[in-house]
Design a protein around this motif. Structure first.
Motif, PDB file in Angstrom:
ATOM      1  N   TRP A  11       0.860  -1.188   0.000  1.00  0.00           N
ATOM      2  CA  TRP A  11       0.000   0.000   0.000  1.00  0.00           C
ATOM      3  C   TRP A  11       0.895   1.237   0.000  1.00  0.00           C
ATOM      4  O   TRP A  11       1.759   1.396   0.868  1.00  0.00           O
ATOM      5  N   LYS A  12       0.699   2.140  -0.979  1.00  0.00           N
ATOM      6  CA  LYS A  12       1.514   3.344  -1.068  1.00  0.00           C
ATOM      7  C   LYS A  12       0.723   4.620  -0.827  1.00  0.00           C
ATOM      8  O   LYS A  12       1.247   5.710  -0.982  1.00  0.00           O
ATOM      9  N   GLY A  13      -0.562   4.488  -0.481  1.00  0.00           N
ATOM     10  CA  GLY A  13      -1.353   5.672  -0.184  1.00  0.00           C
ATOM     11  C   GLY A  13      -2.605   5.741  -1.032  1.00  0.00           C
ATOM     12  O   GLY A  13      -2.895   4.852  -1.838  1.00  0.00           O
ATOM     13  N   ILE A  14      -3.347   6.822  -0.828  1.00  0.00           N
ATOM     14  CA  ILE A  14      -4.622   6.997  -1.518  1.00  0.00           C
ATOM     15  C   ILE A  14      -4.875   8.478  -1.718  1.00  0.00           C
ATOM     16  O   ILE A  14      -4.442   9.304  -0.908  1.00  0.00           O
ATOM     17  N   GLN A  15      -5.553   8.806  -2.816  1.00  0.00           N
ATOM     18  CA  GLN A  15      -5.959  10.179  -3.110  1.00  0.00           C
ATOM     19  C   GLN A  15      -7.396  10.140  -3.604  1.00  0.00           C
ATOM     20  O   GLN A  15      -7.891   9.089  -4.004  1.00  0.00           O
ATOM     21  N   ILE A  16      -8.032  11.300  -3.601  1.00  0.00           N
ATOM     22  CA  ILE A  16      -9.306  11.444  -4.290  1.00  0.00           C
ATOM     23  C   ILE A  16      -9.033  12.402  -5.442  1.00  0.00           C
ATOM     24  O   ILE A  16      -8.503  13.496  -5.220  1.00  0.00           O
ATOM     25  N   LYS A  17      -9.322  11.964  -6.673  1.00  0.00           N
ATOM     26  CA  LYS A  17      -9.067  12.845  -7.802  1.00  0.00           C
ATOM     27  C   LYS A  17     -10.094  12.617  -8.896  1.00  0.00           C
ATOM     28  O   LYS A  17     -10.744  11.580  -8.952  1.00  0.00           O
ATOM     29  N   GLU A  18     -10.232  13.631  -9.741  1.00  0.00           N
ATOM     30  CA  GLU A  18     -11.176  13.556 -10.843  1.00  0.00           C
ATOM     31  C   GLU A  18     -10.529  12.778 -11.982  1.00  0.00           C
ATOM     32  O   GLU A  18      -9.412  13.075 -12.392  1.00  0.00           O
ATOM     33  N   CYS A  19     -11.224  11.748 -12.475  1.00  0.00           N
ATOM     34  CA  CYS A  19     -10.697  10.886 -13.523  1.00  0.00           C
ATOM     35  C   CYS A  19     -11.665  10.836 -14.687  1.00  0.00           C
ATOM     36  O   CYS A  19     -12.876  10.859 -14.497  1.00  0.00           O
ATOM     37  N   ASN A  20     -11.113  10.723 -15.875  1.00  0.00           N
ATOM     38  CA  ASN A  20     -11.929  10.569 -17.078  1.00  0.00           C
ATOM     39  C   ASN A  20     -12.341   9.100 -17.195  1.00  0.00           C
ATOM     40  O   ASN A  20     -11.485   8.228 -17.248  1.00  0.00           O
ATOM     41  N   THR A  21     -13.631   8.832 -17.198  1.00  0.00           N
ATOM     42  CA  THR A  21     -14.153   7.471 -17.307  1.00  0.00           C
ATOM     43  C   THR A  21     -15.043   7.394 -18.547  1.00  0.00           C
ATOM     44  O   THR A  21     -15.392   8.424 -19.121  1.00  0.00           O
ATOM     45  N   PRO A  22     -15.440   6.192 -18.951  1.00  0.00           N
ATOM     46  CA  PRO A  22     -16.366   6.076 -20.081  1.00  0.00           C
ATOM     47  C   PRO A  22     -17.683   6.832 -19.853  1.00  0.00           C
ATOM     48  O   PRO A  22     -18.370   7.190 -20.802  1.00  0.00           O
ATOM     49  N   LEU A  23     -18.031   7.099 -18.604  1.00  0.00           N
ATOM     50  CA  LEU A  23     -19.253   7.818 -18.270  1.00  0.00           C
ATOM     51  C   LEU A  23     -19.000   9.311 -18.039  1.00  0.00           C
ATOM     52  O   LEU A  23     -19.856  10.019 -17.516  1.00  0.00           O
ATOM     53  N   GLY A  24     -17.816   9.793 -18.392  1.00  0.00           N
ATOM     54  CA  GLY A  24     -17.480  11.196 -18.174  1.00  0.00           C
ATOM     55  C   GLY A  24     -16.533  11.356 -16.997  1.00  0.00           C
ATOM     56  O   GLY A  24     -16.057  10.388 -16.422  1.00  0.00           O
ATOM     57  N   LYS A  80      -2.817   3.981  -4.540  1.00  0.00           N
ATOM     58  CA  LYS A  80      -1.452   3.898  -5.057  1.00  0.00           C
ATOM     59  C   LYS A  80      -0.856   2.532  -4.717  1.00  0.00           C
ATOM     60  O   LYS A  80      -0.893   2.113  -3.559  1.00  0.00           O
ATOM     61  N   LEU A  81      -0.324   1.870  -5.742  1.00  0.00           N
ATOM     62  CA  LEU A  81       0.201   0.511  -5.574  1.00  0.00           C
ATOM     63  C   LEU A  81       1.720   0.508  -5.515  1.00  0.00           C
ATOM     64  O   LEU A  81       2.381   1.165  -6.319  1.00  0.00           O
ATOM     65  N   GLY A  82       2.254  -0.256  -4.575  1.00  0.00           N
ATOM     66  CA  GLY A  82       3.701  -0.408  -4.443  1.00  0.00           C
ATOM     67  C   GLY A  82       4.164  -1.702  -5.078  1.00  0.00           C
ATOM     68  O   GLY A  82       3.564  -2.202  -6.032  1.00  0.00           O
ATOM     69  N   LYS A  83       5.210  -2.262  -4.500  1.00  0.00           N
ATOM     70  CA  LYS A  83       5.780  -3.481  -5.080  1.00  0.00           C
ATOM     71  C   LYS A  83       4.945  -4.712  -4.719  1.00  0.00           C
ATOM     72  O   LYS A  83       4.215  -4.725  -3.730  1.00  0.00           O
ATOM     73  N   ILE A  84       5.085  -5.723  -5.553  1.00  0.00           N
ATOM     74  CA  ILE A  84       4.406  -7.002  -5.307  1.00  0.00           C
ATOM     75  C   ILE A  84       5.188  -7.733  -4.224  1.00  0.00           C
ATOM     76  O   ILE A  84       6.391  -7.963  -4.358  1.00  0.00           O
ATOM     77  N   LEU A  85       4.496  -8.084  -3.150  1.00  0.00           N
ATOM     78  CA  LEU A  85       5.141  -8.747  -2.020  1.00  0.00           C
ATOM     79  C   LEU A  85       5.054 -10.268  -2.122  1.00  0.00           C
ATOM     80  O   LEU A  85       5.946 -10.978  -1.643  1.00  0.00           O
ATOM     81  N   GLU A  86       3.967 -10.746  -2.743  1.00  0.00           N
ATOM     82  CA  GLU A  86       3.757 -12.197  -2.813  1.00  0.00           C
ATOM     83  C   GLU A  86       2.709 -12.500  -3.882  1.00  0.00           C
ATOM     84  O   GLU A  86       1.813 -11.694  -4.121  1.00  0.00           O
ATOM     85  N   THR A  87       2.829 -13.659  -4.534  1.00  0.00           N
ATOM     86  CA  THR A  87       1.818 -14.111  -5.489  1.00  0.00           C
ATOM     87  C   THR A  87       1.441 -15.546  -5.169  1.00  0.00           C
ATOM     88  O   THR A  87       2.226 -16.289  -4.569  1.00  0.00           O
ATOM     89  N   LYS A  88       0.221 -15.929  -5.593  1.00  0.00           N
ATOM     90  CA  LYS A  88      -0.290 -17.276  -5.375  1.00  0.00           C
ATOM     91  C   LYS A  88      -1.159 -17.676  -6.551  1.00  0.00           C
ATOM     92  O   LYS A  88      -1.927 -16.853  -7.051  1.00  0.00           O
ATOM     93  N   ASN A  89      -1.045 -18.897  -7.017  1.00  0.00           N
ATOM     94  CA  ASN A  89      -1.860 -19.441  -8.094  1.00  0.00           C
ATOM     95  C   ASN A  89      -1.727 -18.656  -9.405  1.00  0.00           C
ATOM     96  O   ASN A  89      -2.677 -18.540 -10.159  1.00  0.00           O
TER      97      ASN A  89
END
Length: 142
Positions: free
Chosen positions: A106-119, A127-136
């Motif tokens: 976990w690298k944090g979180i923000q609230i921001k305006e994003c362009n989506t298919p619905l406007g 915010k995503l950091g490094k991958i710590l572990e994977t399974k399957n």
């Protein structure tokens, strides 16, 4: 350790796994407000979950936050809110018992305006950091 659990479609899962996607988005709606915001109880310095009624009153204000505030941070401060923080995120691709899974920093979180298919919509940007572990995980499709 506080963990956020999220389920993703294959394309988004694979993009995060490949390091192409570095943020995951969720709409500013009741469900995500409940999971990603904490409210301050008046007269106290600690944050806690708000009541269902308090969240419902807040939703309309959060869906157009910059109409009356200079920044999202000012809006959150006005309502006595803080973005919640986690230590890690567990992403699953589907709901099967043996679904592909990865644990991401976990690298944090923000609230921001994003362009989506619905406007343009206000979104929580996780915010995503490094991958710590994977399974399957069998193979990453790029």
């Amino acid at each position: 350790m506080k963990t956020l659990h999220l389920t993703l479609k294959k394309q988004n899962f694979d993009e995060i796994l490949a390091g192409v996607k570095t943020e995951e988005y969720r709409e500013v709606k009741s469900y995500w407000i409940n999971r990603l915001l904490k409210g301050k109880i008046e007269g106290r310095n600690e944050y806690t979950e708000l009541s269902e009624h308090e969240y419902k009153d807040l939703i309309n204000d959060l869906q157009n936050p910059l109409d009356n505030f200079d920044s999202v941070e000012d809006l959150l401060e006005y309502f006595g809110l803080a973005l919640d923080y986690y230590n890690r995120i567990i992403f699953r691709n589907g709901y099967a018992k043996n679904a592909p899974t990865m644990i991401i920093e976990w690298k944090g979180i923000q609230i921001k305006e994003c362009n989506t298919p619905l406007g343009n919509k206000w979104q929580f940007a996780i915010k995503l950091g490094k991958i710590l572990e994977t399974k399957n995980i069998k193979e990453v499709t790029k």
